[in-house]
Design a protein around this motif. Structure first.
Motif, mmCIF file in Angstrom:
data_model
loop_
_atom_site.group_PDB
_atom_site.id
_atom_site.type_symbol
_atom_site.label_atom_id
_atom_site.label_comp_id
_atom_site.label_asym_id
_atom_site.label_seq_id
_atom_site.Cartn_x
_atom_site.Cartn_y
_atom_site.Cartn_z
ATOM 1 N N GLY A 213 52.855 92.073 -78.334
ATOM 2 C CA GLY A 213 52.044 92.753 -78.039
ATOM 3 C C GLY A 213 52.921 92.837 -76.210
ATOM 4 N N GLU A 214 53.040 93.606 -75.621
ATOM 5 C CA GLU A 214 53.138 93.696 -74.534
ATOM 6 C C GLU A 214 52.062 94.996 -74.225
ATOM 7 O OE1 GLU A 214 56.325 95.278 -71.227
ATOM 8 O OE2 GLU A 214 57.391 94.577 -72.758
ATOM 9 N N ASP A 330 52.179 103.073 -65.499
ATOM 10 C CA ASP A 330 51.978 102.534 -66.899
ATOM 11 C C ASP A 330 51.430 101.185 -66.981
ATOM 12 O OD1 ASP A 330 53.549 102.117 -69.510
ATOM 13 O OD2 ASP A 330 55.858 102.238 -69.161
ATOM 14 N N ILE A 332 51.650 100.751 -70.736
ATOM 15 C CA ILE A 332 52.972 100.067 -71.411
ATOM 16 C C ILE A 332 52.137 100.138 -73.777
ATOM 17 C CG2 ILE A 332 54.597 98.203 -72.588
ATOM 18 C CD1 ILE A 332 55.187 97.406 -70.311
ATOM 19 N N ASN A 333 50.717 98.576 -73.373
ATOM 20 C CA ASN A 333 50.431 98.791 -74.183
ATOM 21 C C ASN A 333 51.217 99.043 -75.816
ATOM 22 O OD1 ASN A 333 47.507 99.157 -75.771
ATOM 23 N ND2 ASN A 333 47.844 101.577 -75.555
ATOM 24 N N GLN A 334 51.365 97.850 -75.910
ATOM 25 C CA GLN A 334 52.320 97.760 -77.472
ATOM 26 C C GLN A 334 52.017 96.417 -78.070
ATOM 27 O OE1 GLN A 334 56.086 95.454 -77.293
ATOM 28 N NE2 GLN A 334 57.052 96.981 -76.463
ATOM 29 N N ALA A 336 52.968 95.523 -82.357
ATOM 30 C CA ALA A 336 54.106 95.155 -83.613
ATOM 31 C C ALA A 336 53.291 93.770 -83.660
ATOM 32 C CB ALA A 336 55.424 94.550 -82.364
ATOM 33 N N ILE A 341 55.581 98.788 -84.887
ATOM 34 C CA ILE A 341 55.232 99.117 -83.909
ATOM 35 C C ILE A 341 54.393 100.263 -83.764
ATOM 36 C CG2 ILE A 341 57.418 99.416 -83.644
ATOM 37 C CD1 ILE A 341 56.967 98.196 -80.985
ATOM 38 N N PHE A 342 53.506 100.167 -82.047
ATOM 39 C CA PHE A 342 52.892 101.158 -80.868
ATOM 40 C C PHE A 342 53.712 101.221 -79.804
ATOM 41 C CE2 PHE A 342 49.584 102.470 -78.143
ATOM 42 C CZ PHE A 342 49.588 104.356 -78.794
ATOM 43 N N GLU A 343 53.819 101.416 -79.141
ATOM 44 C CA GLU A 343 53.346 101.464 -77.844
ATOM 45 C C GLU A 343 53.240 103.302 -77.267
ATOM 46 O OE1 GLU A 343 57.349 100.916 -74.178
ATOM 47 O OE2 GLU A 343 57.193 99.470 -76.198
ATOM 48 N N ASP A 344 52.266 102.767 -75.634
ATOM 49 C CA ASP A 344 52.052 104.325 -75.415
ATOM 50 C C ASP A 344 53.407 104.476 -73.893
ATOM 51 O OD1 ASP A 344 50.138 105.398 -74.599
ATOM 52 O OD2 ASP A 344 48.392 104.166 -75.070
ATOM 53 N N TRP A 360 60.392 107.389 -82.820
ATOM 54 C CA TRP A 360 59.234 107.195 -81.961
ATOM 55 C C TRP A 360 58.525 108.627 -83.444
ATOM 56 C CZ3 TRP A 360 57.475 103.582 -81.503
ATOM 57 C CH2 TRP A 360 58.074 102.876 -80.247
#
Length: 463
Positions: A213-214, A330, A332-334, A336, A341-344, A360
């Protein structure tokens, strides 16, 4: 059996130091303080865990310390959730009076005001008719105020980024355990619409086995840092004292929840590196006069800090921080896993076998969204009130509504002192890693292995 007040007070009396001394600290002293820990054998001593300990069920009588911009915003949301305010504290009398007027406007009686000195909060916390204290002050005051509050029988909720040294992390943990009082971090981003939705999707297994995640805090604060009011009066000082990630929790908190940190897994070690510092120097050359005293300040905080965290279960997290360069907001809010995977920013998702041509899919808050069934119940029931009352898109209201709900119903807090300590520890440990050439630095286990006794955040399981 809790220790007597006099015994506990001796353990923390030296923590109640003034804002002036904080500003005078050198960078070397800050690093040294951040790496001070309790002796290893101390973690093996018998202790009462505060994990899953419920609040005493009651309508909480609430006090605020700090009624500036952030404190006033939180106060408005607490009032919107029908929170009962009995006292307000701020070193600035006009700020406390303005906050008191808001309370009266909501039909409550005038709260008692405490103003005029750095330690006037102690007089307020000495009262026996306060149950919950909300702390929204400069960061260096969070630990001493939280400690004093718990030692005087109050549950305490502190603003982000929590506390600032490893020693303070251990002190809030131990004081919470010894007094039986909660100390929580007010990490509002854990209650954002997307963050709660994705947490519940991850808990349901949609992403498969989680892998990485990030999270980040990428926010151009140059105007605010050089302001002559509000956070401009103190926050810029951090850039002269630290070189790491001083503000990690907005991005990290939600990812930690996705991964079950302190709920089966934990942070194991961190590697951190910072870019050169250029942004604040360039900004002041363009905006300040040559004889402005701020031109003599020396900044050491790199413009971009990037940290990598490895968890005990082998997952990886990237955490980034910049507030001194041009950058759109930002976090990021990732997250996986083995299935997707989700990313904001913007919110988008990709699942194996569902998305076409490696594109996406937008995640939108619409009545016909295919993900609507994973919506956090409080957003379903209180979303209109949250958006009406504002506070970062409504997340502040949801966070505070939920905090009051936990107290009123006698539930454990969603995020406890162990979360506060683990998330806050990223700041001093990232500094230590940067100072040591990006060496891996171990995290303490603040739960002393009790993390294995639970498996998910209550935000993920609330019906």
């Amino acid at each position: 059996m809790y220790k007597p007040y006099g015994v506990l007070m001796k353990q923390v009396e030296t923590e109640l130091w003034s804002r002036r001394k904080f500003v005078q600290l050198s960078a070397a002293a800050a690093i040294a303080a951040s790496t001070t820990t309790y002796a290893a054998e101390d973690t093996m001593k018998p202790h009462r865990s505060m994990m899953d300990v419920a609040f005493e069920k009651r309508e909480p009588r609430i006090a605020f310390v700090g009624t500036g911009g952030r404190g006033t915003s939180l106060l408005r949301n607490v009032l919107a959730a029908d929170g009962q305010i009995v006292a307000l504290c701020d070193i600035g009398q006009s700020k406390a009076e303005a906050a008191g007027a808001l309370v009266v406007q909501k039909g409550q009686k005038q709260p008692e005001l405490y103003t005029g000195s750095d330690h006037v909060f102690e007089k307020m916390m000495d009262r026996n008719d306060i149950d919950l204290v909300i702390v929204a002050t400069p960061w260096n005051w969070h630990a001493p105020m939280a400690l004093y509050g718990m030692l005087h029988g109050k549950d305490v909720a502190i603003e982000v980024p929590g506390v600032t040294t490893i020693d303070e992390c251990w002190k809030i943990v131990k004081t919470s355990e010894e007094t039986g009082k909660h100390c929580m971090m007010l990490e509002n981003c854990c209650y954002g619409y997307n963050e709660t939705l994705i947490l519940r999707m991850a808990h349901a297994g949609l992403f498969g086995d989680l892998l990485y995640g990030e999270g980040a805090y990428l926010h151009d604060l140059r105007d605010e840092l050089f302001s002559n009011a509000g956070e401009g009066l103190w926050r810029r000082t951090e850039h002269a004292l630290r070189n790491g990630n001083p503000y990690p929790t907005h991005g990290l908190g939600p990812v930690a929840n996705y991964m079950g940190i302190q709920r089966g897994d934990r942070f194991a070690y961190i590697v951190s590196m910072s870019s050169p510092e250029r942004g604040l120097d360039a900004y002041r050359k363009e905006h300040l006069k040559s004889d402005d005293p701020r031109m003599r300040e020396r900044y050491i905080e790199g413009d971009m800090n990037t940290s990598l965290i490895k968890t005990a279960n082998g997952l990886t997290i990237t955490v980034k921080h910049t507030v001194s360069t041009p950058h759109p907001y930002d976090r990021i809010n990732q997250i996986a896993g083995s299935k997707g995977i989700f990313e904001d920013y913007p919110p988008r998702i990709y699942f194996d076998g569902l998305n076409k041509e490696e594109e996406w899919e937008p995640v939108e808050n619409k009545p016909d969204s295919k993900w609507k069934k994973y919506e956090y119940p409080l957003w379903t029931r209180e979303g209109d009130a949250a958006r009406k009352n504002g506070g970062h898109g409504g997340m502040d209201y949801i966070m505070l509504y939920r905090l009051l709900q936990c107290v009123r119903e006698g539930l454990p807090p969603d995020m406890d002192v162990y979360d506060a300590a683990a998330w806050a520890a990223v700041a001093p440990l990232s500094e230590q890693s940067v100072k040591q050439g990006s060496a891996p630095i171990q995290f303490p286990d603040f739960t002393r292995s009790h993390r294995t006794k639970r498996s998910a955040s209550a935000i993920a399981t609330l019906a």
